[in-house]
Design an enzyme around this catalytic site. Structure first.
Site: not given
Ligand code: ADP
Length: 490
Positions: A158, A167, A183-184, A236-237, A258-259, A292, A389, A449
């Site tokens: 997000w 990207r 998307p988120a 994401g995470s 990209e974590l 990140c 983080e 970036s």
């Molecule tokens: P943040 O903690 O920054 O929100 P997340 O890794 O939870 O990061 O979210 C990044 C993306 O991963 C979002 O689009 C979210 O919906 C998606 N996401 C979260 N959980 C899962 C899952 N179990 N499988 C696939 N995608 C996921």
């Protein structure tokens, strides 16, 4: 063009599958909130596993034709989409600010940054090269060609709703891959606007399929298990990245991940302090610290730690915090209650262990998820924020004495995305660049970036790179064809 802010009804809020806007198979929708006001902006289609299966089947079918399109045709679509994004800058920026919170000027900056990925990959599409050589015994010629990897699963966070989309999507389009894109759930609106732009730019039906959902695993899981998708590109995470990596194993899918990051920001005793403070403001406060690449630990040499922290605190205290949609706002809200609670917890923990608050140190008592820009001095090594983080406007200053010590402490983390070093000594800069266990180093700059750079990390910060010359390689397979070398006399 039909993008508008959420106050108007013209933004499409359904799923985008096979070139059509369709409701969720369950008919359900979920709300999108403005984090500055807690008000619901609108509702979007809540995609299901059935929607996900349909989307990946469409992407699989569309791949057959799409891989045969010419590089120039794909480049032209990206170029048209680049122009459309730029000509809709104000509307896209307003949409992003409404659903994500970043100040309008930063949102406009992200629009330009995001568009640049489409321009960059429109240029890369026409430059997919190959190779030719000969076997060492001279019997065969080896012709190396590159082909699209196949249908891709794209999952974005997000914090940069538009740029994380362009990207990935820009690279896939350039390489000739079809896509399913989730998307988120906190910021789906910008991605839906992006899909509309790509359709208008001439992207054929089925090449990009967008499924918004409030239950990510229910949509992404079926994609990963489908056997149709050949690659996943995720930002994401680290926690979710590991889930996807495990799921990818079952179908042996290519992975770009990209974590998280835990960037060290190192200020050496010979640094130009003005530039170091300026760099810290950029590396810490861009996107309210929700990046990140954000400076997570500011290591400052003991001789200058007091002066640096005082100047940084002055700058941070002068920032105007508020609704990003209001002109003149420097710092918007955090994304949600969980983000705000986490930042509050990390600061309270550091203070309880002895850190001094130079400015900020508290959430704002008003609607929205606001936290005051904060500088902490003398943060002890056992404070939780050293290994978490922060993702918020908090700058913890850690004091160090020697080069060896700071390198060891900077690298003492499982992450390795970005790092920053400030010094006027070119040898030192080179030494730190070599010693830091990260994928990206900023020397006397707080910004790393760029679409022209290979963005990505090492260790648990991820796999693969996005952007630069190598970005497109992540979406390409190599094939070599052996051709007999016929002697001239025959
Ligand atoms: P943040 O903690 O920054 O929100 P997340 O890794 O939870 O990061 O979210 C990044 C993306 O991963 C979002 O689009 C979210 O919906 C998606 N996401 C979260 N959980 C899962 C899952 N179990 N499988 C696939 N995608 C996921």
């Amino acid at each position: 063009m039909t993008i508008t802010t959420p106050n108007s009804t013209t933004l499409k809020t359904e799923l985008f599958i096979d070139g059509e806007w369709v409701p969720s198979s369950s008919g359900a929708r979920f709300p999108v909130e403005n984090p500055a006001t807690n008000q619901v902006l609108t509702q979007v289609a809540d995609g299901t596993a059935a929607d996900a299966r349909r989307a990946i089947e469409v992407a699989g079918s569309a791949q057959v034709e799409w891989r045969r399109t010419s590089p120039r045709d794909r480049a032209d679509i990206l170029r048209a989409a680049y122009e459309l994004i730029l000509s809709n800058t104000d509307e896209l920026a307003a949409l992003m600010t409404a659903e994500m919170g970043k100040p309008l000027n930063e949102a406009r900056g992200e629009v330009a940054y995001a568009a640049e990925f489409f321009r960059w990959f429109s240029e890369e599409a026409a430059r997919i090269d190959g190779d030719s050589t000969v076997t060492v015994d001279g019997v065969h010629r080896i012709l190396v060609t590159k082909e699209p990897v196949g249908p891709c699963v794209l999952v974005t966070p997000w914090n940069f709703p538009l740029a994380m989309g362009t990207r990935k999507i820009g690279t896939a389009i350039a390489a000739g891959c079809t896509m399913v894109f989730k998307p988120a759930e906190l910021t789906p609106l910008t991605s839906l606007a992006l899909a509309a732009i790509l359709q208008e730019a001439g992207l054929p039906d089925g090449v990009l399929n967008v499924v918004t959902t409030s239950r990510p695993a229910e949509v992404v899981g079926p994609w990963m298990a489908s056997g149709i998708a050949r690659k996943v590109s995720f930002t994401g995470s680290t926690e979710v990245g590991k889930i996807l990596l495990r799921q990818a194993a079952d179908n042996v899918m290519r992975c770009s991940l990209e974590l998280g990051g835990n960037a060290p920001f190192i200020v050496l005793p010979d640094a130009d302090l003005d530039r170091a403070v300026e760099g810290a403001m950029a590396a810490k406060m861009r996107n309210m610290g929700e990046a990140c690449t954000a400076a997570n630990r500011l290591f400052v040499h003991r001789d200058i730690a007091g002066e640096f922290s005082r100047r940084l605190a002055e700058r941070m205290a002068a920032l105007r915090v508020g609704d990003g949609a209001v002109d003149g706002t420097d710092v918007g809200p955090l994304i949600d209650q969980a983000g705000l609670d986490k930042v509050e917890h990390l600061v309270n923990d550091a203070v309880a262990r002895g850190a001094k608050v130079l400015t900020g140190g508290d959430r704002l008592q008003r609607a929205g998820y606001f936290y005051a820009p904060t500088v902490l001095l003398d943060v002890p090594a056992d404070a939780e924020l050293n290994s978490a983080e922060i993702f918020g406007p908090v700058a913890p200053v850690l004091v160090f004495d020697t080069e060896d010590e700071v390198v060891q402490r900077a690298n003492d983390t499982e992450w390795g995305l970005a790092g920053y070093v400030f010094t006027q000594d070119v040898d030192r800069a080179a030494r730190f660049s070599a010693a830091l266990e990260v994928g990206m180093v900023g020397v006397n700059t707080g910004v790393v970036s760029s679409p022209a750079a290979p963005f990505g990390g090492i260790k648990q910060s991820g796999l693969g790179r996005e952007g630069g010359r190598v970005g497109i390689e992540e979406f390409l397979e190599y094939k070599y064809t052996a051709i007999p070398v016929i002697p001239a006399s025959r």
